[in-house]
Design a protein around this motif. Structure first.
Motif, PDB file in Angstrom:
ATOM      1  N   ASN A 333      73.275  22.197  -8.616  1.00 53.25           N
ATOM      2  CA  ASN A 333      72.712  20.917  -9.184  1.00 53.25           C
ATOM      3  C   ASN A 333      72.556  21.403 -10.770  1.00 53.25           C
ATOM      4  OD1 ASN A 333      72.768  19.361  -6.697  1.00 53.25           O
ATOM      5  ND2 ASN A 333      70.953  20.071  -6.534  1.00 53.25           N
ATOM      6  N   LYS A 334      72.549  20.389 -11.545  1.00 56.12           N
ATOM      7  CA  LYS A 334      72.420  20.300 -12.929  1.00 56.12           C
ATOM      8  C   LYS A 334      70.993  20.872 -13.294  1.00 56.12           C
ATOM      9  CE  LYS A 334      75.627  16.686 -13.945  1.00 56.12           C
ATOM     10  NZ  LYS A 334      75.890  15.231 -14.633  1.00 56.12           N
ATOM     11  N   ASP A 335      69.938  20.507 -12.426  1.00 52.82           N
ATOM     12  CA  ASP A 335      68.662  21.339 -12.451  1.00 52.82           C
ATOM     13  C   ASP A 335      68.703  22.662 -12.342  1.00 52.82           C
ATOM     14  OD1 ASP A 335      68.809  20.951  -9.904  1.00 52.82           O
ATOM     15  OD2 ASP A 335      66.952  19.593  -9.725  1.00 52.82           O
ATOM     16  N   GLU A 336      69.747  23.069 -11.790  1.00 52.53           N
ATOM     17  CA  GLU A 336      69.911  24.624 -11.396  1.00 52.53           C
ATOM     18  C   GLU A 336      69.413  24.854 -10.085  1.00 52.53           C
ATOM     19  OE1 GLU A 336      68.341  27.248 -14.338  1.00 52.53           O
ATOM     20  OE2 GLU A 336      70.049  26.798 -15.641  1.00 52.53           O
ATOM     21  N   SER A 337      68.894  23.889  -9.347  1.00 51.18           N
ATOM     22  CA  SER A 337      68.698  23.955  -7.990  1.00 51.18           C
ATOM     23  C   SER A 337      69.936  24.306  -7.053  1.00 51.18           C
ATOM     24  CB  SER A 337      68.058  22.875  -7.202  1.00 51.18           C
ATOM     25  OG  SER A 337      68.758  21.821  -7.537  1.00 51.18           O
ATOM     26  N   CYS A 338      70.245  25.043  -6.062  1.00 45.18           N
ATOM     27  CA  CYS A 338      71.312  25.304  -5.524  1.00 45.18           C
ATOM     28  C   CYS A 338      70.908  26.081  -3.979  1.00 45.18           C
ATOM     29  CB  CYS A 338      71.909  26.456  -6.164  1.00 45.18           C
ATOM     30  SG  CYS A 338      71.018  28.002  -6.457  1.00 45.18           S
ATOM     31  N   GLY A 339      71.905  25.786  -3.155  1.00 40.81           N
ATOM     32  CA  GLY A 339      71.648  26.152  -1.807  1.00 40.81           C
ATOM     33  C   GLY A 339      73.025  26.024  -0.843  1.00 40.81           C
ATOM     34  N   GLY A 340      73.198  26.134   0.182  1.00 44.78           N
ATOM     35  CA  GLY A 340      74.202  26.170   0.980  1.00 44.78           C
ATOM     36  C   GLY A 340      73.892  26.086   2.486  1.00 44.78           C
ATOM     37  N   THR A 341      74.889  25.999   3.187  1.00 45.34           N
ATOM     38  CA  THR A 341      74.898  25.944   4.598  1.00 45.34           C
ATOM     39  C   THR A 341      74.319  27.395   5.169  1.00 45.34           C
ATOM     40  OG1 THR A 341      77.045  26.823   4.968  1.00 45.34           O
ATOM     41  CG2 THR A 341      76.703  24.252   5.048  1.00 45.34           C
ATOM     42  N   PRO A 342      73.203  27.089   6.135  1.00 45.85           N
ATOM     43  CA  PRO A 342      72.664  28.434   6.546  1.00 45.85           C
ATOM     44  C   PRO A 342      73.671  29.447   7.155  1.00 45.85           C
ATOM     45  CG  PRO A 342      71.423  26.611   7.397  1.00 45.85           C
ATOM     46  CD  PRO A 342      72.846  25.978   6.645  1.00 45.85           C
ATOM     47  N   ASP A 343      74.662  28.904   7.558  1.00 42.02           N
ATOM     48  CA  ASP A 343      75.599  30.110   8.455  1.00 42.02           C
ATOM     49  C   ASP A 343      77.011  29.859   7.919  1.00 42.02           C
ATOM     50  OD1 ASP A 343      73.519  31.175  10.097  1.00 42.02           O
ATOM     51  OD2 ASP A 343      73.483  29.273  11.360  1.00 42.02           O
TER      52      ASP A 343
END
Length: 431
Positions: A333-343
């Motif tokens: 994201n533009k606010d530098e939050s990020c993530g992904g599928t756990p597996d």
């Protein structure tokens, strides 16, 4: 800790590993060694203490070297005590030697005078001449012994001076080496600290997190595929969170081995996705550097989904074997939050030789992680305008990232402690 991008490395290891472990139960990679290694990594505070200790050692080495240098300069001066002692001893030895030689001359003169006495010399004259010779001989002998002692004193003084200088130069050599070693140790400690701080800064900030409500689910992939055919299926990417995801990066990679589990068959499988009105290889290197992916297909609104059209072309020459589609996704994201599928989810399928009659075929069943269920969100039309110019997702794994396995059939052997984790980093940063 910011999630690292290692899918490409894991896949590269997988496709070069000539083994597929077949079993009826999930096979999990043992990550204990990696965890132990992580625990053994020194902290910033520990590295700072090492730098402080190395600095103190270096400072002490500098002082020691300065003292050693000053000592060499002191003992090599002409007015150094032992140097002056050598000069004085030489003077004494030279004077003793001169006196001895003068005494020998007088002895020779006395002996010559004794020989020169005429036959008419009286007994008194003869006795006096003999006594003069004896006295001169005693004096010469005494001065000779004194000269020998003076020479010994001189040699001792020279040895003492040279020994002192040798020790000083030896200490200087050791001090020089000690300073060099201390300097190297200090630089190494400073570099280790700087690297750790850089890594902390790189991995610090807003953590990328596994997001169970962000899912990538395959549908329509048959559990059996036949050589010489093309199968169409789709990947549903769902944002079940309450926030819009600015950049979304799905990943799909197909991997296969023959029935014996000894020969990889990836070259016989061609995975494509539909974008911008045409089909494109999913395993090509895209313009934004994404391997085994489709680049940025985002943004994706909260509580919404998007379907990515996929097709798998199976080469007519493929032998029978076992395959799997490995699926995951990341977001940034533009606010530098990020993530992904756990597996990294695995959908297994059987590969049949050309001309085989598979009969009724069910869809391949994946083993999704938690949250890989229907989100009930709004579904958009199939993707036809996906881009390949967006930045890579800067994602990664928290300390609780699950172990990954080929559940139900095959686990790709990646070596001791290795595992699949699908993660991307933003373009321009180190993976």
């Amino acid at each position: 800790m910011r999630i690292r991008s290692i899918l490409a490395t894991a896949v590269a290891a997988a496709v070069t590993t000539p083994v597929v472990l077949l079993s009826a139960a999930p096979a999990f990679a043992d990550t204990k060694p990696a965890a132990q290694q992580e625990q053994q990594k020194p902290t910033i505070e520990e590295l700072e203490r090492r730098v402080t200790a190395a600095q103190k050692a270096y400072d002490a080495a500098v002082i020691t070297l300065a003292n050693a240098t000053a000592k060499v300069e002191a003992v090599t001066k002409d007015d150094a005590p032992l140097a002056k002692a050598v000069v004085e001893a030489k003077k004494v030895a030279d004077e003793a030697y001169a006196a001895w030689k003068a005494a020998e001359v007088k002895q020779a003169e006395a002996e010559a005078a004794l020989k020169a006495l005429p036959e008419t010399a009286t007994a008194e004259e003869k006795a006096a001449a003999e006594k003069a010779v004896e006295d001169a001989k005693k004096v010469a002998t005494g001065l000779g012994a004194k000269t020998a002692l003076a020479d010994d004193d001189y040699n001792t003084a020279v040895k003492d001076r040279d020994d002192e200088r040798a020790v000083a130069f030896r200490v200087l050599d050791l001090a020089t080496k000690a300073k060099e070693d201390a300097s190297k140790a200090l630089k190494a400690a400073e570099k280790a600290l700087a690297d750790a701080k850089a890594e902390e800064g790189e991995e610090g900030g807003d953590d990328c997190v596994p997001e169970p409500k962000f899912t990538t689910v395959v549908s329509g992939l048959p559990s059996k595929v036949v050589g010489g055919t093309t199968v169409n299926f789709s990947l549903k990417v769902t944002n079940g969170t309450d926030k819009k995801l600015d950049e979304v990066y799905p990943y799909v990679f197909v991997h296969a081995f023959d029935a014996a589990g000894l020969k990889e068959l990836d070259k016989h499988l061609d995975l494509e996705y539909y974008t911008n009105g045409s089909w494109k290889d999913a395993d090509d290197e895209s313009e934004d550097g994404a391997d085994f992916g489709m680049g940025d297909i985002g943004p994706l609104k909260a509580k919404s989904s998007v379907n990515v059209k996929l097709r798998l072309k199976v080469d007519a020459k493929v032998p029978a074997g076992q395959g799997a589609a490995l699926v995951a996704g990341d977001y940034w994201n533009k606010d530098e939050s990020c993530g992904g599928t756990p597996d990294l989810d695995v959908y297994e399928f059987e590969i049949l030789a050309k001309g085989s009659k598979p009969g009724k075929v069910d869809d391949a069943k994946g083993k999704p992680s938690e949250g890989h269920t229907a989100q009930g969100g709004k579904s958009t039309a199939p993707v036809t305008t996906g881009t390949t110019t967006g930045s890579l997702a800067k994602t990664g794994s928290s300390d609780a990232v699950p172990q990954i396995a080929m559940a139900g059939a095959a686990a790709v052997a990646l070596g001791a402690g290795a595992m699949f984790v699908v993660r991307r980093r933003k373009a321009g940063s180190d993976a």
